[in-house]
Design a protein around this motif. Structure first.
Motif, PDB file in Angstrom:
ATOM      1  N   LEU A 150       8.412   2.203  -6.406  1.00 44.86           N
ATOM      2  CA  LEU A 150       7.052   2.798  -6.884  1.00 44.86           C
ATOM      3  C   LEU A 150       6.665   1.624  -8.095  1.00 44.86           C
ATOM      4  O   LEU A 150       7.767   2.327  -9.236  1.00 44.86           O
ATOM      5  N   LEU A 151       5.839   1.692  -8.640  1.00 45.52           N
ATOM      6  CA  LEU A 151       5.471   1.376  -9.789  1.00 45.52           C
ATOM      7  C   LEU A 151       4.809   2.569 -10.667  1.00 45.52           C
ATOM      8  O   LEU A 151       4.387   3.551 -10.289  1.00 45.52           O
ATOM      9  N   PRO A 152       5.658   2.579 -11.989  1.00 46.44           N
ATOM     10  CA  PRO A 152       4.603   3.303 -12.921  1.00 46.44           C
ATOM     11  C   PRO A 152       3.304   4.226 -12.221  1.00 46.44           C
ATOM     12  O   PRO A 152       3.173   5.586 -12.192  1.00 46.44           O
ATOM     13  N   HIS A 153       2.234   3.604 -11.928  1.00 42.83           N
ATOM     14  CA  HIS A 153       1.045   4.381 -11.646  1.00 42.83           C
ATOM     15  C   HIS A 153       0.742   5.728 -10.654  1.00 42.83           C
ATOM     16  O   HIS A 153       0.645   6.163  -9.946  1.00 42.83           O
ATOM     17  N   GLU A 193       0.822   9.007  -9.250  1.00 42.26           N
ATOM     18  CA  GLU A 193      -0.574   9.526  -8.616  1.00 42.26           C
ATOM     19  C   GLU A 193      -0.103  10.039  -7.526  1.00 42.26           C
ATOM     20  O   GLU A 193      -0.214  10.350  -6.413  1.00 42.26           O
ATOM     21  N   ALA A 194       1.595  10.241  -7.575  1.00 42.20           N
ATOM     22  CA  ALA A 194       2.531  10.634  -6.350  1.00 42.20           C
ATOM     23  C   ALA A 194       1.665  12.111  -6.377  1.00 42.20           C
ATOM     24  O   ALA A 194       2.157  13.137  -7.286  1.00 42.20           O
ATOM     25  N   VAL A 195       1.714  12.942  -4.895  1.00 42.34           N
ATOM     26  CA  VAL A 195       1.519  14.332  -4.423  1.00 42.34           C
ATOM     27  C   VAL A 195       3.223  14.826  -5.125  1.00 42.34           C
ATOM     28  O   VAL A 195       2.986  16.345  -5.366  1.00 42.34           O
ATOM     29  N   ASN A 196       4.429  14.478  -4.834  1.00 40.19           N
ATOM     30  CA  ASN A 196       5.910  15.108  -5.368  1.00 40.19           C
ATOM     31  C   ASN A 196       6.161  15.368  -7.236  1.00 40.19           C
ATOM     32  O   ASN A 196       7.277  15.656  -7.868  1.00 40.19           O
ATOM     33  N   MET A 197       5.060  14.679  -7.663  1.00 39.67           N
ATOM     34  CA  MET A 197       5.102  14.448  -9.255  1.00 39.67           C
ATOM     35  C   MET A 197       4.512  16.199  -9.581  1.00 39.67           C
ATOM     36  O   MET A 197       4.772  16.137 -10.555  1.00 39.67           O
ATOM     37  N   THR A 198       3.613  17.064  -8.948  1.00 37.00           N
ATOM     38  CA  THR A 198       3.238  17.660  -9.595  1.00 37.00           C
ATOM     39  C   THR A 198       4.036  19.209  -8.410  1.00 37.00           C
ATOM     40  O   THR A 198       3.231  20.619  -8.518  1.00 37.00           O
ATOM     41  N   ARG A 236       0.140  -1.064  -0.480  1.00 37.59           N
ATOM     42  CA  ARG A 236      -0.088  -0.467   0.036  1.00 37.59           C
ATOM     43  C   ARG A 236       1.011   1.041  -0.302  1.00 37.59           C
ATOM     44  O   ARG A 236       2.272   1.332   0.719  1.00 37.59           O
ATOM     45  N   VAL A 237       0.983   2.324  -0.739  1.00 39.01           N
ATOM     46  CA  VAL A 237       0.900   3.904  -0.833  1.00 39.01           C
ATOM     47  C   VAL A 237       1.100   4.711  -0.964  1.00 39.01           C
ATOM     48  O   VAL A 237      -0.643   4.747  -1.748  1.00 39.01           O
ATOM     49  N   ASN A 238       1.555   5.515   0.304  1.00 40.97           N
ATOM     50  CA  ASN A 238       0.723   7.040   0.230  1.00 40.97           C
ATOM     51  C   ASN A 238       0.999   7.652  -0.113  1.00 40.97           C
ATOM     52  O   ASN A 238       1.853   8.263  -0.341  1.00 40.97           O
ATOM     53  N   THR A 239       0.164   7.810  -1.710  1.00 41.54           N
ATOM     54  CA  THR A 239       0.411   8.869  -2.501  1.00 41.54           C
ATOM     55  C   THR A 239      -0.525  10.016  -2.336  1.00 41.54           C
ATOM     56  O   THR A 239      -0.149  11.199  -2.625  1.00 41.54           O
TER      57      THR A 239
END
Length: 99
Positions: A50-53, A57-62, A27-30
């Motif tokens: 982390l897997l691509p999806h 969905e991760a917060v630090n992507m944006t 489980r990943v906390n996005t």
């Protein structure tokens, strides 16, 4: 070079070259930034990358800021502008040719 056919091996005859670890569901906390995967020496006991999806969905992507193009698209749709994407018409033409 001539090869001779070999009989298939029985399951008990197959010896794995290395133990295969069991993969457990994670489980990943996005909503929380994740540590960068190349930030230090590799720790094999730590969490899996982390897997691509999950990265998408991760917060630090944006960096917590919405993309300007996505904001503009949202405003345009709210104003009632027509979507000019060519995907649906192209798909319809493809399906017609496929028949």
């Amino acid at each position: 070079m001539k090869t001779t056919p070999t009989a298939p091996r029985k399951e008990e005859e197959i010896i794995p070259s290395a133990p295969v670890p069991a993969r457990t569901e994670r489980r990943v906390n996005t909503t929380q930034p994740q540590p960068h995967p190349c930030s230090g020496p590799e720790d094999l006991s730590g969490p899996e990358p982390l897997l691509p999806h999950e990265r998408d969905e991760a917060v630090n992507m944006t960096d917590g800021e919405p993309d300007a193009k996505m904001e503009q698209a949202y405003r345009d749709v709210k104003r009632g502008l027509q979507d000019t994407d060519r995907g649906p018409p192209a798909d319809k033409a493809y399906q017609k040719q496929k028949r």
